[in-house]
Design a protein around this motif. Sequence first.
Motif, mmCIF file in Angstrom:
data_model
loop_
_atom_site.group_PDB
_atom_site.id
_atom_site.type_symbol
_atom_site.label_atom_id
_atom_site.label_comp_id
_atom_site.label_asym_id
_atom_site.label_seq_id
_atom_site.Cartn_x
_atom_site.Cartn_y
_atom_site.Cartn_z
ATOM 1 N N SER A 35 0.833 -1.196 0.000
ATOM 2 C CA SER A 35 0.000 0.000 0.000
ATOM 3 C C SER A 35 0.871 1.250 0.000
ATOM 4 N N THR A 36 0.484 2.237 -0.824
ATOM 5 C CA THR A 36 1.227 3.498 -0.882
ATOM 6 C C THR A 36 0.619 4.568 0.020
ATOM 7 N N ALA A 37 -0.443 4.239 0.711
ATOM 8 C CA ALA A 37 -1.068 5.209 1.609
ATOM 9 C C ALA A 37 -0.113 5.556 2.750
ATOM 10 N N VAL A 38 -0.059 6.832 3.104
ATOM 11 C CA VAL A 38 0.788 7.267 4.215
ATOM 12 C C VAL A 38 0.001 7.115 5.511
ATOM 13 N N PRO A 39 0.479 6.311 6.453
ATOM 14 C CA PRO A 39 -0.241 6.139 7.714
ATOM 15 C C PRO A 39 -0.449 7.466 8.437
ATOM 16 N N ASP A 40 -1.547 7.587 9.145
ATOM 17 C CA ASP A 40 -1.875 8.829 9.848
ATOM 18 C C ASP A 40 -0.795 9.225 10.852
ATOM 19 N N ALA A 41 -0.133 8.240 11.446
ATOM 20 C CA ALA A 41 0.852 8.527 12.487
ATOM 21 C C ALA A 41 2.185 9.029 11.929
ATOM 22 N N VAL A 42 2.355 8.968 10.616
ATOM 23 C CA VAL A 42 3.631 9.348 9.992
ATOM 24 C C VAL A 42 3.611 10.824 9.611
ATOM 25 N N ASP A 43 4.646 11.547 10.002
ATOM 26 C CA ASP A 43 4.807 12.950 9.621
ATOM 27 C C ASP A 43 5.276 12.996 8.164
ATOM 28 N N ARG A 44 4.470 13.547 7.290
ATOM 29 C CA ARG A 44 4.775 13.534 5.863
ATOM 30 C C ARG A 44 6.047 14.334 5.549
ATOM 31 N N LEU A 47 9.039 12.233 6.607
ATOM 32 C CA LEU A 47 9.177 11.106 5.687
ATOM 33 C C LEU A 47 9.783 11.564 4.366
ATOM 34 N N ALA A 48 9.298 12.666 3.826
ATOM 35 C CA ALA A 48 9.822 13.183 2.564
ATOM 36 C C ALA A 48 11.291 13.556 2.699
ATOM 37 N N ALA A 49 11.659 14.182 3.827
ATOM 38 C CA ALA A 49 13.049 14.585 4.037
ATOM 39 C C ALA A 49 13.968 13.373 4.112
ATOM 40 N N TYR A 96 13.093 8.624 -4.471
ATOM 41 C CA TYR A 96 12.616 9.865 -5.082
ATOM 42 C C TYR A 96 11.122 9.781 -5.383
ATOM 43 N N ALA A 97 10.702 8.631 -5.892
ATOM 44 C CA ALA A 97 9.285 8.462 -6.209
ATOM 45 C C ALA A 97 8.422 8.605 -4.960
ATOM 46 N N GLN A 101 5.643 11.689 -3.867
ATOM 47 C CA GLN A 101 4.268 11.373 -3.512
ATOM 48 C C GLN A 101 3.853 11.994 -2.180
ATOM 49 N N VAL A 102 4.774 12.054 -1.224
ATOM 50 C CA VAL A 102 4.378 12.486 0.121
ATOM 51 C C VAL A 102 4.682 13.945 0.413
ATOM 52 N N ASP A 103 5.535 14.612 -0.410
ATOM 53 C CA ASP A 103 5.864 16.004 -0.088
ATOM 54 C C ASP A 103 4.905 17.005 -0.715
ATOM 55 N N GLY A 104 3.918 16.491 -1.448
ATOM 56 C CA GLY A 104 2.901 17.363 -2.017
ATOM 57 C C GLY A 104 3.244 17.924 -3.374
#
Length: 277
Positions: A35-44, A47-49, A96-97, A101-104
């Motif tokens: 699953s590519t969904a970002v869990p609610d508990a993860v700081d986007r 994660l992106a950084a 990178y992909a 996806q998560v940095d907007g």
Amino acid sequence: MSDDHVYMSLAEGHDDGDARWAFGTGFEDPLHGISTAVPDAVDRGELAATCLELADDALVTAQRLAEWTTRAPELEEEVALANIGLDFLGQARLLYARCGQVDGSQRGEDAYAYFRDADDFRSVRLAELPNGDFAFSMARLLVFAAWRLAHFEQLATHADPVLAAIAAKGVKEMTYHRQYAAEWVVRLGDGTDKSHRRMQAGLDQVTAHLGELFAAHDARTAVLAVLRQVTEAAGLTLPDVPPTPVGHGREGDHTAHLAPLLAELQSVARAHPEATW
């Protein structure tokens, strides 16, 4: 491709698509079905950084390893180093992909790899240093692989399923990279007087950058344990780790070597920004 194919899901919606990467498309993704969904508990943002930093490290390292093609001591080593470089490139692509996806931004791999300047990169300075002689490159690969392996072992249990899967795959790759480099360090350190001197010199140069690695991710215990074991077997002396980092590549503080490396890496993409093949 089905919608649950992770790589295609990550690339979905990116303006530049995935057609410009030399390896093409349609390969079997090791993250297939996750699953590519970002869990609610993860700081986007965090994660992106993390993905960006690790991807930059991998891309720059892959480029340096590619420079050994036609220059390594033996044809077999050229093939080995090229394959190790491809492992790093594969890690960079996935990271990178995920970052896009998560940095907007929804940016694709090409945007991160080819259309950022040196100041925007967050790779550690050790990765960008020129290859030097073979001994230096093996010392660097040993240190970098041991450090990245320890980092990936922790990230393999990350709350983000995609980063965790990338790290789990990377653990296998980095274990081989570390072993390959360790064998060469022992072979050169325990070889002739000349090879011993050059291996010790390479180790001294690389160790000077350990402070930066430990500041970026503190894997001190694991890395030093590996280095002690290898240097003892090689008859080498492990230098003391400098108390302060030589620089902070994670903050964009790079050496003068990164910009020329990127200029070569990015030249075709920047000359033909809309090209496809």
